[in-house]
Design a protein around this motif. Sequence first.
Motif, short mmCIF file in Angstrom:
data_model
loop_
_atom_site.label_atom_id
_atom_site.label_comp_id
_atom_site.label_asym_id
_atom_site.label_seq_id
_atom_site.Cartn_x
_atom_site.Cartn_y
_atom_site.Cartn_z
N THR A 6 0.84 -1.20 0.00
CA THR A 6 0.00 0.00 0.00
C THR A 6 0.88 1.25 0.00
N ASP A 7 0.23 2.40 -0.07
CA ASP A 7 0.93 3.68 0.00
C ASP A 7 0.95 4.22 1.42
N GLN A 8 0.44 3.46 2.38
CA GLN A 8 0.32 3.92 3.76
C GLN A 8 1.65 3.97 4.51
N ALA A 9 2.61 3.17 4.09
CA ALA A 9 3.91 3.10 4.76
C ALA A 9 4.94 2.64 3.73
N PRO A 10 6.22 2.92 4.00
CA PRO A 10 7.25 2.42 3.08
C PRO A 10 7.19 0.90 2.98
N ILE A 11 7.57 0.38 1.83
CA ILE A 11 7.51 -1.07 1.61
C ILE A 11 8.38 -1.81 2.62
N TYR A 12 9.55 -1.26 2.96
CA TYR A 12 10.40 -1.97 3.92
C TYR A 12 9.68 -2.12 5.26
N GLN A 13 8.89 -1.11 5.66
CA GLN A 13 8.16 -1.19 6.92
C GLN A 13 7.03 -2.21 6.82
N GLN A 14 6.36 -2.23 5.68
CA GLN A 14 5.29 -3.22 5.48
C GLN A 14 5.86 -4.63 5.53
N LEU A 15 7.04 -4.82 4.92
CA LEU A 15 7.68 -6.14 4.96
C LEU A 15 8.09 -6.48 6.39
N ALA A 16 8.66 -5.53 7.10
CA ALA A 16 9.04 -5.77 8.50
C ALA A 16 7.82 -6.17 9.31
N ASP A 17 6.68 -5.51 9.05
CA ASP A 17 5.45 -5.85 9.77
C ASP A 17 4.98 -7.26 9.43
N ARG A 18 5.07 -7.64 8.15
CA ARG A 18 4.67 -8.99 7.74
C ARG A 18 5.57 -10.04 8.38
N LEU A 19 6.87 -9.77 8.42
CA LEU A 19 7.80 -10.71 9.04
C LEU A 19 7.56 -10.78 10.55
N ALA A 20 7.19 -9.65 11.16
CA ALA A 20 6.90 -9.64 12.60
C ALA A 20 5.68 -10.50 12.90
N VAL A 21 4.67 -10.47 12.03
CA VAL A 21 3.50 -11.33 12.23
C VAL A 21 3.91 -12.79 12.20
N LYS A 22 4.80 -13.13 11.28
CA LYS A 22 5.29 -14.52 11.23
C LYS A 22 6.04 -14.87 12.51
N LEU A 23 6.84 -13.92 13.01
CA LEU A 23 7.56 -14.17 14.26
C LEU A 23 6.58 -14.39 15.41
N LEU A 24 5.50 -13.61 15.44
CA LEU A 24 4.47 -13.81 16.48
C LEU A 24 3.87 -15.21 16.40
N ASP A 25 3.77 -15.72 15.18
CA ASP A 25 3.25 -17.07 14.96
C ASP A 25 4.30 -18.15 15.21
N GLY A 26 5.54 -17.73 15.52
CA GLY A 26 6.59 -18.69 15.81
C GLY A 26 7.33 -19.21 14.59
#
Length: 117
Positions: A6-26
């Motif tokens: 999306t245009d809401q945040a830089p792509i690197y931040q969106q990717l970091a957020d997606r990876l963080a969700v995976k980390l939350l899932d273990g």
Amino acid sequence: MQTPWTDQAPIYQQLADRLAVKLLDGVPSEGEALPSVRALASEFLINPLTVTRALQTLAEHGLVEPRRGLGMYVRAGARERLRRQERERFLQRDWPALRAKLKRLGLGPQDLDWGTT
């Protein structure tokens, strides 16, 4: 199918957020390596420099650590640290807006499906 950027945040931040969700899932587990920069760039169809910046963001938050010549590894306690941060963010930012919307709509606990998944 992946969620589009999306245009809401830089792509690197969106990717970091997606990876963080995976980390939350273990995924991956604490002490295990994350996929390589090239593998992530290929998976998400983005520039390797963008992936590197996303991984740096996770490292700055103490979730992963670089191991010279080996890649990025999930730090011990990362999942719990992330869970605490996300809970705090939810309670401070998301919950007040959600609570207000539920009140406006006249919804109470009895109207919500609290099913376990």
